[in-house]
Design a protein around this motif. Structure first.
Motif, short mmCIF file in Angstrom:
data_model
loop_
_atom_site.label_atom_id
_atom_site.label_comp_id
_atom_site.label_asym_id
_atom_site.label_seq_id
_atom_site.Cartn_x
_atom_site.Cartn_y
_atom_site.Cartn_z
N ARG A 36 -5.88 -10.66 2.43
CA ARG A 36 -4.76 -10.58 1.47
C ARG A 36 -3.86 -9.41 1.87
N PRO A 37 -2.75 -9.72 2.57
CA PRO A 37 -1.88 -8.62 3.00
C PRO A 37 -0.99 -8.11 1.89
N THR A 38 -0.82 -6.81 1.84
CA THR A 38 0.04 -6.14 0.86
C THR A 38 0.77 -5.03 1.59
N LEU A 39 2.01 -4.80 1.22
CA LEU A 39 2.73 -3.68 1.81
C LEU A 39 2.22 -2.38 1.18
N LEU A 40 1.89 -1.43 2.02
CA LEU A 40 1.46 -0.12 1.52
C LEU A 40 2.63 0.56 0.83
N PRO A 41 2.42 1.22 -0.30
CA PRO A 41 3.53 1.94 -0.94
C PRO A 41 4.12 2.96 0.03
N PRO A 42 5.42 3.25 -0.07
CA PRO A 42 6.00 4.24 0.84
C PRO A 42 5.41 5.62 0.58
N ASP A 43 5.19 6.36 1.65
CA ASP A 43 4.68 7.73 1.57
C ASP A 43 3.50 7.88 0.61
N PRO A 44 2.42 7.16 0.84
CA PRO A 44 1.26 7.30 -0.05
C PRO A 44 0.66 8.70 0.08
N SER A 45 0.15 9.20 -1.01
CA SER A 45 -0.53 10.50 -0.97
C SER A 45 -1.87 10.32 -0.27
N SER A 46 -2.43 11.42 0.20
CA SER A 46 -3.74 11.31 0.85
C SER A 46 -4.78 10.86 -0.17
N HIS A 47 -4.55 11.24 -1.43
CA HIS A 47 -5.46 10.79 -2.50
C HIS A 47 -5.41 9.26 -2.62
N ALA A 48 -4.19 8.71 -2.61
CA ALA A 48 -4.04 7.26 -2.74
C ALA A 48 -4.69 6.54 -1.55
N LEU A 49 -4.52 7.11 -0.35
CA LEU A 49 -5.14 6.50 0.83
C LEU A 49 -6.66 6.54 0.72
N SER A 50 -7.18 7.65 0.27
CA SER A 50 -8.64 7.75 0.14
C SER A 50 -9.16 6.74 -0.87
N ARG A 51 -8.38 6.55 -1.94
CA ARG A 51 -8.80 5.58 -2.96
C ARG A 51 -8.83 4.16 -2.37
N LEU A 52 -7.79 3.84 -1.60
CA LEU A 52 -7.76 2.53 -0.96
C LEU A 52 -8.97 2.35 -0.05
N ARG A 53 -9.26 3.40 0.73
CA ARG A 53 -10.37 3.32 1.66
C ARG A 53 -11.69 3.11 0.91
N ARG A 54 -11.84 3.80 -0.21
CA ARG A 54 -13.09 3.65 -0.95
C ARG A 54 -13.22 2.26 -1.54
N SER A 55 -12.08 1.59 -1.77
CA SER A 55 -12.14 0.24 -2.34
C SER A 55 -12.53 -0.80 -1.30
N GLY A 56 -12.70 -0.38 -0.05
CA GLY A 56 -13.09 -1.32 0.99
C GLY A 56 -11.91 -1.97 1.68
#
Ligand SMILES: [Zn+2]
Length: 233
Positions: free
Chosen positions: A97-117
């Motif tokens: 399921r492709p989704t466009l990453l939000p522009p300029d994500p915070s490192s916190h947001a990236l970590s959250r995405l990573r933790r979600s698998g």
């Protein structure tokens, strides 16, 4: 390239403690001579099998893939083409399921995405830590809990982007390299890795515990024939 820096800092900080790192590269001879071309190569000779999607699959496994906004719209389209081919091959058993990453994500947001698998397809350049191997075109780092596909965008032309992403998504789904394979050959060859051949699908089927006989793959000159393959399940 703010995402690229964030991603780099995640890697450097060791947050991305990841099991698998696979690189796709041009052979150095090819890099010196420019991309491989084959005058007789004709993409239209290749097609995918089109088996019926099984009516009762015990729950489709959905994999989220976030695509870096640093990719231009035409580059996103080429990434999307690769994802659509894999979804056809996976025939409903797994769905990307492709989704466009939000522009300029915070490192916190990236970590959250990573933790979600989830997986993140990041556009980087040769200065990025993932680009250490000089012949690499892309690198996939991760495992069953998600990860990153780094596209080293200054090392190849856009017309190869779909093929490069096809290969990396093979890694994302658990395939390794096959020296005698097509899509999953360790070295990119434009005339050889442009669609998802049966060998690549077989590796993914084994990794994901999917029934190979109910998946699709590319058939055409130089690839295993669908009828022939049907006798070898
Ligand atoms: Zn590879």
């Amino acid at each position: 390239m703010r995402l690229a820096r964030l991603v780099a800092s995640l890697v450097i900080s060791g947050l991305a403690l990841l099991a698998l790192g696979m690189v796709l590269g041009f052979a150095s001879a090819r890099a010196a001579n420019g991309p491989a071309t084959n005058g007789s190569y004709d993409v239209s000779a290749y097609r995918y099998t089109d088996k019926p999607t099984p009516a009762a699959i015990g729950g489709t496994h959905v994999l989220d893939i976030y695509v870096d906004q640093d990719f231009a719209p035409d580059e996103r389209e080429r990434i999307g083409l690769a994802i659509r081919q894999w979804n056809h091959v996976l025939n409903g058993f797994v769905r990307l399921r492709p989704t466009l990453l939000p522009p300029d994500p915070s490192s916190h947001a990236l970590s959250r995405l990573r933790r979600s698998g989830a997986w993140i397809v990041a556009k980087v350049d040769s200065r990025h830590p993932a680009a250490r191997q000089p012949s690499a075109l892309a690198m996939t780092v991760g495992g069953s809990g998600g990860g990153f596909v780094y596209v080293i965008a200054d090392r190849f032309g856009m017309r190869d982007l779909t093929a490069v992403v096809l290969h990396e998504v093979g890694h994302l789904l658990g395939a390794g390299h096959d020296a005698h394979g097509h899509l999953m050959a360790p070295v990119y060859d434009r005339s050889n890795g442009h669609c998802i051949d049966r060998g690549a699908v077989a590796m993914v089927a084994a990794a994901q515990h999917l029934p190979l006989s109910q998946l699709n793959w590319c058939v055409g000159p130089g690839l295993e024939d669908a009828r022939y393959s049907a006798r070898r399940y």
